[in-house]
Design a protein around this motif. Structure first.
Motif, short mmCIF file in Angstrom:
data_model
loop_
_atom_site.label_atom_id
_atom_site.label_comp_id
_atom_site.label_asym_id
_atom_site.label_seq_id
_atom_site.Cartn_x
_atom_site.Cartn_y
_atom_site.Cartn_z
N UNK A 100 0.83 -1.20 0.00
CA UNK A 100 0.00 0.00 0.00
C UNK A 100 0.86 1.26 0.00
N UNK A 101 0.31 2.32 -0.56
CA UNK A 101 1.05 3.58 -0.64
C UNK A 101 1.35 4.10 0.78
N UNK A 102 2.57 4.55 1.05
CA UNK A 102 2.90 5.06 2.38
C UNK A 102 2.05 6.28 2.73
N UNK A 103 1.83 6.47 4.02
CA UNK A 103 1.15 7.66 4.51
C UNK A 103 2.07 8.36 5.51
N UNK A 104 1.87 9.64 5.68
CA UNK A 104 2.70 10.37 6.62
C UNK A 104 2.14 11.73 6.94
N UNK A 105 2.84 12.43 7.82
CA UNK A 105 2.43 13.76 8.25
C UNK A 105 3.69 14.56 8.53
N UNK A 106 3.55 15.87 8.43
CA UNK A 106 4.72 16.76 8.55
C UNK A 106 4.35 18.01 9.34
N UNK A 107 5.33 18.50 10.10
CA UNK A 107 5.20 19.77 10.81
C UNK A 107 6.40 20.66 10.48
N UNK A 108 6.18 21.95 10.45
CA UNK A 108 7.31 22.88 10.39
C UNK A 108 8.04 22.83 11.73
N UNK A 116 -2.22 16.44 6.03
CA UNK A 116 -3.66 16.32 5.92
C UNK A 116 -4.20 15.45 7.05
N UNK A 117 -5.32 15.89 7.63
CA UNK A 117 -5.92 15.14 8.73
C UNK A 117 -6.21 13.69 8.35
N UNK A 118 -6.63 13.49 7.12
CA UNK A 118 -7.00 12.13 6.69
C UNK A 118 -5.81 11.18 6.78
N UNK A 119 -4.60 11.70 6.61
CA UNK A 119 -3.41 10.85 6.70
C UNK A 119 -3.27 10.29 8.11
N UNK A 120 -3.60 11.09 9.12
CA UNK A 120 -3.54 10.61 10.49
C UNK A 120 -4.52 9.47 10.71
N UNK A 121 -5.70 9.59 10.18
CA UNK A 121 -6.72 8.56 10.38
C UNK A 121 -6.36 7.27 9.63
N UNK A 122 -5.79 7.42 8.43
CA UNK A 122 -5.35 6.25 7.68
C UNK A 122 -4.22 5.54 8.43
N UNK A 143 -3.60 19.69 14.79
CA UNK A 143 -4.22 21.00 14.97
C UNK A 143 -3.17 22.05 15.35
N UNK A 144 -3.38 23.31 15.00
CA UNK A 144 -2.44 24.37 15.40
C UNK A 144 -2.30 24.44 16.92
N UNK A 145 -1.07 24.65 17.38
CA UNK A 145 -0.79 24.78 18.80
C UNK A 145 0.49 25.59 18.94
N UNK A 146 0.35 26.83 19.37
CA UNK A 146 1.51 27.73 19.43
C UNK A 146 2.54 27.30 20.46
N UNK A 147 2.16 26.42 21.38
CA UNK A 147 3.08 25.99 22.42
C UNK A 147 3.81 24.70 22.08
#
Length: 276
Positions: A100-108, A116-122, A143-147
């Protein structure tokens, strides 16, 4: 010798978590041809700590390299692979299981989510996380979190993964320089070095592997299903390699080349070790 900047940061690095014991991971991991250390990361998990020459030499960004490695490892084994990666500007994860195609998530680096939120659920569904409690925790990471900076986000991810048995050894903290991670991994009593032994030794080694630990779909276990998997790896690797070369995408070139190599190794073993 690494420079002082490479030791103290800003650093790029990665950890590859495999849902299998080190004895099952080592024969597959050396096909990456990257010097690594391998140790346990929980009762059912292992962690590979790469030296990281591709990104330390500036040849390729760390996220592209580990995407290729993760894809190749997951297709070449019956267990999933999760890579945690970071560089001075970003951090994230890549998860792969089977074909299956890899899924992932990224933060600055500041912690701003750019996935994308859907990547987290997958990701949660494929790993078998709790569809309510764990998905809620992952949604908060998206979700955004300044801390919360990128390091905080990865630590939050590891807290969720602890519920499925992930436990990184002391000293293997995401964000640390590669030298420090390798030193910490090497100091573990169950740590193993992972290095490419060459084609002849790799084929010979297949005959000494405890196949019962690896599962019936590994390409060096013999039989028609193993040969079918080896052929499937070759068939999957060729288009990935061609597409990576066309787009000049090093990560996909790596994945395609490794799949071709792994499949070829399985076919070579099948030809040189016919069933009784």
């Amino acid at each position: 010798m690494p420079t002082e900047a490479a030791r103290t940061g800003p650093a790029s690095g990665a950890l590859l978590l495999c849902r299998a014991a080190p004895a099952s991971v080592a024969p597959v991991a050396h096909l990456l041809r990257e010097p690594m250390r391998l140790t346990r990361a929980g009762d059912e998990w292992s962690v590979l700590v790469p030296e990281g020459r591709p990104w330390r030499d500036g040849a390729e960004p760390v996220d592209r390299v580990v995407t290729g490695w993760t894809t190749a490892l997951a297709v070449g084994a019956p267990w999933p692979v999760l890579a945690l990666w970071w560089d001075p500007g970003h951090a994230g994860f890549t998860f792969a299981s089977g074909f299956r195609r890899p899924v992932g998530f990224e933060w600055l680096a500041s912690g701003v989510p750019v996935g994308e939120d859907e990547a987290m659920r997958t990701f949660a569904a494929r790993l078998g996380l709790d569809p309510v409690l764990d998905v809620e925790a992952l949604d908060r990471l998206a979700e955004p979190d300044s801390a919360a900076d990128a390091g905080t986000r990865l630590r939050g991810l590891l807290a969720v993964l602890a519920r499925v048995g992930v436990s990184l050894p002391a000293g293997l903290a995401p964000g640390a320089p590669a030298d420090r991670l390798l030193e910490a991994a090497a100091g573990r009593p169950d740590s193993l070095p992972v290095e490419w032994p060459g084609w002849r030794d790799a084929v010979a080694e297949r005959g000494t592997v405890d196949h019962s630990r690896l599962g019936p779909w590994m390409p060096w276990t013999g039989g028609p299903r193993a040969r079918a998997l080896a052929l499937a790896q070759v068939a999957a690797g060729l288009p990935l390699l061609v597409e990576g070369l066309r787009r000049r995408g090093g990560g996909w070139v790596t994945a395609g080349a490794l799949l071709l190599a792994h499949g070829a190794l399985g076919l070579t073993y099948a030809l040189t070790h016919p069933p009784d």
